[in-house]
Design an enzyme around this catalytic site. Structure first.
Site, PDB file in Angstrom:
ATOM      1  N   CYS A  80       8.021   7.243  -8.162  1.00 48.69           N
ATOM      2  CA  CYS A  80       8.365   5.983  -7.476  1.00 48.69           C
ATOM      3  C   CYS A  80       8.359   4.791  -8.437  1.00 48.69           C
ATOM      4  O   CYS A  80       8.771   3.693  -8.072  1.00 48.69           O
ATOM      5  CB  CYS A  80       7.410   5.724  -6.316  1.00 48.69           C
ATOM      6  N   GLY A  83     -30.528  15.366 -12.505  1.00 46.99           N
ATOM      7  CA  GLY A  83     -29.863  14.591 -13.558  1.00 46.99           C
ATOM      8  C   GLY A  83     -29.170  13.329 -13.102  1.00 46.99           C
ATOM      9  O   GLY A  83     -28.091  13.008 -13.595  1.00 46.99           O
ATOM     10  N   ASN A 102     -35.435  15.918 -13.699  1.00 45.77           N
ATOM     11  CA  ASN A 102     -34.974  14.891 -14.633  1.00 45.77           C
ATOM     12  C   ASN A 102     -36.034  14.783 -15.735  1.00 45.77           C
ATOM     13  O   ASN A 102     -37.219  14.666 -15.419  1.00 45.77           O
ATOM     14  CB  ASN A 102     -34.827  13.535 -13.901  1.00 45.77           C
ATOM     15  N   PRO A 103     -35.648  14.812 -16.988  1.00 44.19           N
ATOM     16  CA  PRO A 103     -36.656  14.700 -18.055  1.00 44.19           C
ATOM     17  C   PRO A 103     -37.373  13.350 -18.041  1.00 44.19           C
ATOM     18  O   PRO A 103     -38.468  13.225 -18.566  1.00 44.19           O
ATOM     19  CB  PRO A 103     -35.865  14.861 -19.360  1.00 44.19           C
ATOM     20  N   HIS A 115     -17.627  10.582  -6.264  1.00 52.35           N
ATOM     21  CA  HIS A 115     -16.967   9.585  -7.113  1.00 52.35           C
ATOM     22  C   HIS A 115     -15.588  10.026  -7.597  1.00 52.35           C
ATOM     23  O   HIS A 115     -15.077   9.496  -8.584  1.00 52.35           O
ATOM     24  CB  HIS A 115     -17.886   9.219  -8.292  1.00 52.35           C
TER      25      HIS A 115
HETATM   26  P1  OAD Z   1     -26.789   8.129 -15.364  1.00 51.29           P
HETATM   27  O1  OAD Z   1     -26.222   8.085 -16.728  1.00 51.29           O
HETATM   28  O2  OAD Z   1     -27.070   6.842 -14.685  1.00 51.29           O
HETATM   29  O3  OAD Z   1     -28.158   8.942 -15.378  1.00 51.29           O
HETATM   30  C1  OAD Z   1     -28.236  10.208 -15.980  1.00 51.29           C
HETATM   31  C2  OAD Z   1     -29.623  10.777 -15.722  1.00 51.29           C
HETATM   32  O4  OAD Z   1     -29.661  12.076 -16.277  1.00 51.29           O
HETATM   33  C3  OAD Z   1     -30.762   9.979 -16.376  1.00 51.29           C
HETATM   34  O5  OAD Z   1     -31.762   9.709 -15.402  1.00 51.29           O
HETATM   35  C4  OAD Z   1     -31.306  10.936 -17.448  1.00 51.29           C
HETATM   36  O6  OAD Z   1     -32.719  10.828 -17.620  1.00 51.29           O
HETATM   37  C5  OAD Z   1     -30.923  12.292 -16.875  1.00 51.29           C
HETATM   38  N1  OAD Z   1     -30.751  13.370 -17.862  1.00 51.29           N
HETATM   39  C6  OAD Z   1     -30.380  13.307 -19.157  1.00 51.29           C
HETATM   40  N2  OAD Z   1     -30.333  14.516 -19.715  1.00 51.29           N
HETATM   41  C7  OAD Z   1     -30.680  15.400 -18.747  1.00 51.29           C
HETATM   42  C8  OAD Z   1     -30.824  16.831 -18.686  1.00 51.29           C
HETATM   43  N3  OAD Z   1     -30.569  17.612 -19.748  1.00 51.29           N
HETATM   44  N4  OAD Z   1     -31.204  17.391 -17.522  1.00 51.29           N
HETATM   45  C9  OAD Z   1     -31.446  16.610 -16.428  1.00 51.29           C
HETATM   46  N5  OAD Z   1     -31.337  15.268 -16.418  1.00 51.29           N
HETATM   47  C10 OAD Z   1     -30.957  14.668 -17.564  1.00 51.29           C
HETATM   48  O7  OAD Z   1     -25.813   9.056 -14.499  1.00 51.29           O
HETATM   49  P2  OAD Z   1     -25.618   9.124 -12.913  1.00 51.29           P
HETATM   50  O8  OAD Z   1     -26.909   8.929 -12.202  1.00 51.29           O
HETATM   51  O9  OAD Z   1     -24.852  10.352 -12.633  1.00 51.29           O
HETATM   52  O10 OAD Z   1     -19.867   6.590 -11.613  1.00 51.29           O
HETATM   53  O11 OAD Z   1     -24.708   7.855 -12.679  1.00 51.29           O
HETATM   54  C11 OAD Z   1     -24.203   7.585 -11.394  1.00 51.29           C
HETATM   55  C12 OAD Z   1     -22.813   7.015 -11.486  1.00 51.29           C
HETATM   56  O12 OAD Z   1     -22.805   5.905 -12.380  1.00 51.29           O
HETATM   57  C13 OAD Z   1     -21.793   7.960 -12.070  1.00 51.29           C
HETATM   58  O13 OAD Z   1     -21.238   8.841 -11.116  1.00 51.29           O
HETATM   59  C14 OAD Z   1     -20.748   7.046 -12.647  1.00 51.29           C
HETATM   60  C15 OAD Z   1     -21.604   5.933 -13.178  1.00 51.29           C
HETATM   61  O14 OAD Z   1     -21.032   4.683 -13.172  1.00 51.29           O
HETATM   62  C16 OAD Z   1     -18.529   6.848 -11.757  1.00 51.29           C
HETATM   63  O15 OAD Z   1     -18.054   7.465 -12.660  1.00 51.29           O
HETATM   64  C17 OAD Z   1     -17.688   6.315 -10.693  1.00 51.29           C
END
Ligand code: OAD
Length: 247
Positions: free
Chosen positions: A156, A193, A219-220, A127
């Site tokens: 530019c 995560g 993932n918790p 991303h």
């Molecule tokens: P999310 O915010 O959708 O999900 C975060 C995940 O992390 C959740 O499933 C939580 O349960 C988990 N979580 C929270 N604390 C944690 C910990 N201490 N250890 C392990 N897991 C934990 O984030 P992403 O899946 O990364 O796009 O989201 C995907 C994309 O959506 C991102 O890259 C972003 C967003 O829109 C862009 O920025 C372009």
């Protein structure tokens, strides 16, 4: 069984979950939850960024075309927040595994650069990155870690925009190819995560599953893709990664 804290952390992970030491080509597929313990908010769930800010106003090309200053104010604030945070033990374990096992690849959805700051290399940033800017007219991209970004325009005359894959943007095909190659040939896939709801990133782990890799989700919370993994660890990333590496 109830010894010191390091012992009790290790015993939380069942013996049936394979440890990193038995693999050579590990892919870590990471999301915002990995950086949560560094103090960086996730996107969804409690305190998630998209609950407070709508992507239509702050994270798509249409928003940028409409009001680039407003979009930059948001991204300057995100840069300031991330710059004040440090990689956590989870990022460090991943970098250590990569150092010990050169076949290890990191595929991340995160834009915060914390994998690299922890010492990981050749990170596939699906991303994009908060720490690169791209000329909105010429398309050239350059590394930039200024907070705030000054000036906000390229020589530019057009605006720089964050080199991030915003909503409705395409992912870089070269990144997808590198990720696909790594997933096809890995012997262990570790998803850490991520909620697994953002496509096409969310379907990439299927490549490793179909190719026969062992699979672990850390993932918790249960996610919509948990059932696809052979092993699920309901713990914070830093704790689970440390335990799987230490044993
Ligand atoms: P999310 O915010 O959708 O999900 C975060 C995940 O992390 C959740 O499933 C939580 O349960 C988990 N979580 C929270 N604390 C944690 C910990 N201490 N250890 C392990 N897991 C934990 O984030 P992403 O899946 O990364 O796009 O989201 C995907 C994309 O959506 C991102 O890259 C972003 C967003 O829109 C862009 O920025 C372009």
């Amino acid at each position: 069984m109830h010894g010191d804290s390091s012992t009790s952390k290790r015993t939380e992970i069942s013996r049936g979950v394979p440890r990193f030491r038995t693999f050579e080509r590990i892919v870590f597929f990471t999301g915002a939850g990995l950086s949560a313990e560094s103090g960086i908010p996730t996107y969804r769930g409690q305190g998630g960024i998209w609950h407070q800010y709508s992507y239509e106003d702050f994270a798509c090309q249409r928003a940028f075309d409409r009001d680039p200053e407003k979009v930059w104010d948001f991204h300057d604030a995100r840069r300031a927040k991330v710059a004040a945070c440090e990689p956590n033990a989870g990022h460090r374990v991943i970098a250590e595994v990569q150092q010990a096992k050169p076949g290890t690849v990191v595929i991340t959805q995160n834009i915060d650069g914390l994998h690299q700051r922890a010492g990981a290399h050749s990170v596939i940033e699906l991303h994009g990155s908060l720490w690169r800017v791209r000329c909105d007219r010429e398309g050239i991209n350059v590394a930039n870690d200024q907070v705030p970004l000054v000036p906000r325009r390229c020589a530019c005359g057009a605006y720089w925009r964050p080199d991030i894959v915003w909503f409705e943007d395409m992912l870089d095909p070269a990144n997808i190819q590198h990720a696909t190659d790594a997933l096809r040939s890995c012997d262990l896939l570790v998803s850490v995560g991520t909620s697994g709801v953002v496509y096409p990133a969310a379907e990439l782990p299927l490549i490793a599953m179909e190719a026969g890799a062992a699979t672990i989700e850390i993932n918790p919370e249960e996610t919509s893709v948990s059932r696809l993994y052979q092993h699920t660890i309901r713990a914070a990333a830093s704790e689970a990664l440390a335990a799987l590496w230490a044993e």
